[in-house]
Design a protein around this motif. Structure first.
Motif, PDB file in Angstrom:
ATOM      1  N   ASN A 165       0.858  -1.119   0.013  1.00 17.77           N
ATOM      2  CA  ASN A 165       0.272  -0.034   0.001  1.00 17.77           C
ATOM      3  C   ASN A 165       1.035   1.098   0.215  1.00 17.77           C
ATOM      4  N   PRO A 166       0.862   2.011  -0.975  1.00 14.38           N
ATOM      5  CA  PRO A 166       1.717   2.960  -1.356  1.00 14.38           C
ATOM      6  C   PRO A 166       1.608   4.449  -0.250  1.00 14.38           C
ATOM      7  N   GLN A 167       0.482   4.299   0.552  1.00 19.14           N
ATOM      8  CA  GLN A 167       0.238   5.411   1.442  1.00 19.14           C
ATOM      9  C   GLN A 167       0.300   4.901   2.887  1.00 19.14           C
ATOM     10  N   GLU A 221       1.797  -0.756   4.242  1.00 19.33           N
ATOM     11  CA  GLU A 221       1.382  -2.154   4.671  1.00 19.33           C
ATOM     12  C   GLU A 221       1.678  -2.872   3.469  1.00 19.33           C
ATOM     13  N   LEU A 222       1.991  -4.104   4.168  1.00 22.44           N
ATOM     14  CA  LEU A 222       2.204  -5.511   3.271  1.00 22.44           C
ATOM     15  C   LEU A 222       1.200  -6.251   3.534  1.00 22.44           C
ATOM     16  N   ARG A 237       4.115  -6.256  -6.230  1.00 19.95           N
ATOM     17  CA  ARG A 237       3.347  -5.493  -6.669  1.00 19.95           C
ATOM     18  C   ARG A 237       2.773  -4.249  -5.760  1.00 19.95           C
ATOM     19  N   LEU A 238       2.546  -3.148  -6.429  1.00 16.08           N
ATOM     20  CA  LEU A 238       2.054  -1.655  -5.938  1.00 16.08           C
ATOM     21  C   LEU A 238       0.692  -1.404  -6.173  1.00 16.08           C
TER      22      LEU A 238
END
Length: 238
Positions: free
Chosen positions: A86-88, A91-92, A135-136
């Motif tokens: 999660n780019p914000q 979190e993975l 992946r993003l």
């Protein structure tokens, strides 16, 4: 053969495969005529190709005409893990992909180079691996996963390697319960090939025919009818 990856720092799955197949990098990316071979050691050449074998046609034509022994290494993601970032929040999340690569995935790819399949200097090496892909999040769709950007793909464990050197080695792709005479649709059913691409079964049967293991023999309605070549003697393609 099982081996956990712990020594590679490179991001490229392709490069890691090259190091697995040839640990000495001086043999990597070797010029052969006007082409660059992934690995060359004397008269031995290895090309790593995960899809679109037809792109190798000009290379194969040259390599084989010059007397090289060529192995096409085909990586298969038998087990695949997806890691979403999660780019914000940073979190993975990690989950197992429902898609499972299988050995029979090799056959449809071989159709693209069918004119070379009976050449005695050509062989195939299937490499099954457990991999993970990072992946993003930020793609399309309600979960932001559709067309999301792939950051990295890497092997976790190499599971098995299987070499196919002669046409008869591909007999393992003939389902034991398949009728003696069959259509492409019946081959798809008995071999349990995925239905998402209707050309997959056509190309698989076409590859078996090019190897001399299947023979077209008339029609069943509008569909071609095939039967197995009991002698296993390959046809010489021109």
């Amino acid at each position: 053969m099982s081996e956990t990856i712990g020594t590679f720092n490179e991001l490229s799955y392709h490069r890691q495969l090259k190091y697995r197949l040839m640990s000495d990098p001086s043999f990597h990316e070797q010029k052969v005529g006007k082409y660059i071979a992934d690995i060359r050691c004397g008269k031995e050449i290895i090309e790593i190709q995960s899809c679109s074998f037809y792109k190798l046609k000009s290379k194969l034509s040259y390599y084989l005409s010059e007397g090289f022994y060529v192995t096409i290494a085909y990586p298969i993601e038998a087990v695949k893990w997806l890691i979403w970032i999660n780019p914000q929040s940073g979190e993975l999340t990690r989950r197992r992909s429902p898609k499972k690569g299988q050995l029979s995935d090799l056959l449809p790819e071989m159709y693209g180079i069918r004119e070379f399949l009976n050449h005695p200097n050509l062989s195939f090496l299937a490499i099954l691996a457990e991999t993970e892909e990072i992946r993003l999040l930020g793609g399309k769709g309600g979960n932001n996963k559709k067309r999301a950007k792939r950051l990295e793909r890497r092997p976790i464990t190499f599971l098995q390697e299987i070499r196919y050197s002669r046409p008869e080695d591909f007999r393992c792709f003939i389902p034991t319960d398949l009728p003696e005479y069959f259509t492409v649709q019946e081959y798809q059913k008995y071999s349990r090939l995925p239905r998402r691409n209707p050309l997959t079964a056509h190309h698989a049967v076409g590859a078996l025919a090019a190897l001399g293991l299947a023979v077209r023999d008339g029609n069943s309605g509008k569909a071609y009818l095939y039967h197995w070549n009991p002698s296993g003697k390959p046809f010489i393609l021109t």
